[in-house]
Scaffold this active site. Structure first.
Site, short mmCIF file in Angstrom:
data_model
loop_
_atom_site.label_atom_id
_atom_site.label_comp_id
_atom_site.label_asym_id
_atom_site.label_seq_id
_atom_site.Cartn_x
_atom_site.Cartn_y
_atom_site.Cartn_z
N GLU A 634 -2.27 0.67 8.91
CA GLU A 634 -1.81 -0.59 9.50
C GLU A 634 -0.76 -0.35 10.58
O GLU A 634 -0.70 -1.08 11.58
CB GLU A 634 -1.28 -1.51 8.40
N GLU A 654 -6.67 -0.30 -0.24
CA GLU A 654 -5.92 -1.21 -1.10
C GLU A 654 -6.77 -1.82 -2.22
O GLU A 654 -6.28 -2.05 -3.33
CB GLU A 654 -5.29 -2.34 -0.27
#
Length: 781
Positions: A634, A654
């Site tokens: 990210e 995730e």
């Protein structure tokens, strides 16, 4: 008694109550039930409850905390008419009802007002009452117990409201606010005037409070009746945590109380007719009340002019010297209130007890009503020693409103209301420092850093120069600056202030990567990130190689401050972010810290101080030197350009640990590579190598293993060949494009989604399994 004017006002009944709730809703103390109980106790205390009750034609309730801040919704509702409702509960009809203004000065100020009204014949007897049930409220909220405190009657009453503001817009904008944020102004100014180090002053506060807590330990109405040693009071601990420099938890008023108090005043004539024993009568020998200027308008922040004048005025009216006063209760919301009052009176607090209750930290900080408890306790003591005199100092706001009463069982001959004087006009007209709103340099006079959940939260300085006085605050989320402000003794150090968008901000004493000059604050230090300046290029290295550069709250805040300074420093044009060591760029969120229940707070700029930063105008290059997983990817997606070594690996894994890429990964990856390609990577969480990352557009360049930083520097050099202004303009245009496509709105929705996710069993299972190095067992709940 022949020389006593029959109109002379006297205190004839006092009552107090303190409750510890067992959690049963039917037995929950409420503000009203505490007021009623205290009032009935005061009636009984008079010895003639029925006759006195029939005389009461004035009912005054001290404003509760939950009605003292505009716009605050009470979780259990609020009574719309507290004084008339109390009167109705007691069976009092046709009373003049008043709901007081805000302020801890009110109990004493209202006693004086009632005394004047009784002397004038406007009323026969006045009931004063007040209460707080904050402990019940907090306990019920925690237990998810619903209570109803909205009961009230519809009847005429005077609501005096919140009163004038005690802080200006200038003060609020630049850092002042709640009492724990504002009282350090006075505390640290007093420390500086006394010439004490922070350590020595802390020891003095602990010594003062040790004596107060001993009094509270013997008080049946104390909410926290436990003697605490000075060693405990001086030492930070889980039970005595930091609140604001120089305060620990037990240095300040404790509001989690269930306490009520009541006083009943009438005249000598009415008390005689009611058959009240003169041994119950307490006389108000002297009183005075004054207000001070706004905090930053006071010439000397280490004194309280209003307090000094009120003490002088009450003693003068009573015709007494300090040496003739036997009992004291000096308002004790914070140590400086006691220390300044003791200094003004010329008494040695080490030899002369300064409280009859145990004070607001230990007896309990019953909101605006504390001093009613002090007056009630003082009355009981003076009845037992009828030749003695007692002084009660009540304080409201930020040493803003001071009211003093002198009491005794000894009768007053020729009592008359206090005459008007010019003291208040003198306070109002005194010269005030010029308040500055500009970029400047100044010397620190006072300061604080406030703490929240063990972390520095806010901070400010008050500083002065030849032009005047300036109040300036630390920028939001700048924990490194906050830490440096709380190290050593900032008072007397120099500080730079920059004025932006109507706010004075503390400017760091040193540019990024440079040492601060001696005698200047703040001097920042970053513990988890290395920053280096190479000409106009800022190189930022995540320095947690032992954890594969995984990030937690402290790192996010450091990066938040670094990126803020990067954007503001005109000498920096390009930035590079990389990871220390040869294994990882960043492996994402440190799930081990999460599993331990560690600090999970983040700055407004989000993960890595970058992922929720939508207004950047300078380019950032990611130098991916190994694993870039989860939050690490990210960061790469949030950067403008990326260079990766051939052995780098990427993923948004995730979903494998019960999370999702909530720091912009879902949105940015979809925008950068397309919906279906992104969906496959997001929902499977699979790893992909640097070659694939290059092919799908996640990175710009591939370089040999170990050369990520070198490749990023080469790319930065290409950018430096171009106009920095043109690059910033291009970035601004791209920011506008993203605004129109509503990335920010899309990410704003992430907060609610992520909040729901964190409440699931799968969330807890995922992070726990990761920490325990086992395969998670999903339940879908």
């Amino acid at each position: 008694m022949a020389d006593i004017d029959p109109r002379t006002p006297i205190l004839v009944g006092v009552g107090q109550i303190a409750r510890h709730w067992d959690g049963l809703p039917a037995d929950a103390p409420s503000p009203l039930t505490l007021q009623v109980a205290a009032a009935r106790t005061a009636l009984a205390d008079s010895g003639a409850p029925d006759a006195l009750l029939a005389m009461i034609d004035g009912v005054v309730v001290v404003r509760a905390n939950h009605d003292s801040v505009d716009g605050v919704r009470h979780p259990f509702g609020r009574c719309a008419n507290p004084p008339a409702t109390l009167a109705a509960e007691l069976g009092i009809a046709s009373a003049c009802c008043i709901y007081s203004v805000v302020g801890g000065d009110q109990p004493q100020a209202l006693v004086a007002e009632a005394a004047e009204a009784i002397f004038a014949g406007d009323v026969d007897a006045v009931l004063l009452s007040g209460s707080e049930a904050t402990a019940t409220m907090k306990q019920a909220i925690k237990a998810r117990t619903t209570l109803d405190w909205s009961h009230g009657v519809d009847a005429p009453f005077e609501d005096r409201g919140l009163g004038p503001t005690l802080l200006s817009d200038y003060e609020i904008a630049n850092g002042l606010g709640a009492p724990t944020q504002t009282y350090p102004v006075f505390e640290n100014s007093l420390r500086a005037r006394l010439g004490l180090s922070p350590e020595a002053y802390g020891a003095m506060m602990a010594e003062l409070w040790e004596g107060f807590s001993a009094v509270a330990a013997d008080n049946p109405y104390a909410q926290f009746p436990k003697a605490r040693t000075r060693d405990f009071l001086a030492t930070p601990s889980d039970a005595n945590y930091r609140v604001a420099e120089p305060y620990l938890k037990w240095h300040v008023a404790q509001d989690a109380v269930n306490q009520g108090a009541a006083l009943i005043l009438t005249s000598v004539d009415a008390a005689t007719r009611a058959g009240i024993d003169p041994a119950k009568w307490i006389y108000l020998h002297g009183y005075a009340a004054y207000k001070d200027r706004l905090v930053t308008e006071r010439p000397d922040l280490s004194r309280s002019l209003a307090m000094e004048k009120a003490l002088q005025g009450a003693l003068s009216m009573a015709g007494k010297s300090v040496a003739q006063i036997n009992q004291f209760d000096l308002y004790s919301c914070f140590p400086c209130a006691v220390l300044l009052a003791a200094e003004a009176l010329g008494i040695d607090w080490r030899r002369t007890p300064c409280t009859v209750t145990g004070g607001l930290p230990f007896f309990g900080g019953a909101g605006n009503n504390y001093s009613m408890h002090a007056i009630a306790t003082m009355a009981e003591r003076l009845r037992a020693a009828p030749d003695e005199y007692g002084l009660v100092l009540a304080n409201g706001g930020f040493l803003s409103k001071e009211a003093v009463g002198i009491y005794s069982a000894t009768p007053v001959e020729g009592w008359r209301p206090r005459e008007k004087d010019a003291v208040q006009a003198g306070i109002d007209a005194a010269p005030a420092p010029v308040r500055l709103s500009e970029s400047t340099e100044a010397v620190i006079d006072s300061y604080t850093v406030t703490w929240k959940k063990g972390r520095p939260s806010r901070g400010y300085v008050i500083a002065s120069n030849e032009k005047g006085r300036i109040l300036a605050r630390v920028r939001t989320g700048h924990r490194a600056t906050l830490h440096s402000l709380g190290v050593g003794d900032p008072i007397g150090k120099r500080v730079r202030v920059v004025h932006e968008t109507g706010i004075n901000y503390i400017e760091a004493a040193n540019r990024l990567c440079e040492p601060a000059a001696v005698g200047w604050l703040p001097a920042r230090q970053f513990d988890h990130v290395i920053v280096e300046r190479v000409g106009p290029v800022l190189e930022v290295t995540l320095n947690r190689p032992e954890a594969m550069n995984a990030l937690h709250s402290a790192v996010h805040f450091e990066l938040h401050e670094i990126w803020d300074e990067y954007e503001r420093d005109p000498s920096l044009w390009v930035a590079i972010i990389t990871g220390a060591g040869d294994r990882a760029f960043c492996s994402g969120n440190d799930l081990k810290v999460t599993a331990r229940g560690g600090d999970m707070s983040s700055p407004p700029s989000g993960f890595a101080g970058l992922c929720s930063r939508f207004d950047r105008k300078k380019p950032i290059i990611a130098a991916v030197n190994g694993v870039a997983m989860g939050g690490g990817l990210e960061i790469v997606l949030a950067c403008d350009l990326a260079v990766a070594s051939v052995d780098a690996r990427f993923a948004l894994p995730e979903v494998k640990v019960g999370l999702y890429a909530a720091a912009g990964g879902v949105q940015r990856l979809t925008r950068q590579i397309g919906r279906k390609a992104a969906m496959e990577l997001i929902l499977t969480g699979r790893h992909f190598d640097a070659a694939e990352a290059k092919a799908i557009g996640v990175i710009n360049e591939l370089v040999p293993a170990g050369d990520a930083a070198t490749g990023a520097r080469a790319l930065a050099a290409k950018l430096l060949e171009n106009s920095p202004s043109a690059i910033r303009a291009s970035k601004e245009a791209l920011n506008r494009l993203e605004e129109l496509e509503s990335l920010e709105e899309a990410m704003a929705a992430t907060g609610k989604i992520f909040g729901r996710l964190m409440r699931t069993k799968d969330f807890r299972e995922g992070v726990t399994a990761f920490a325990e190095k086992r395969k998670p067992e999903w339940t879908g709940s």
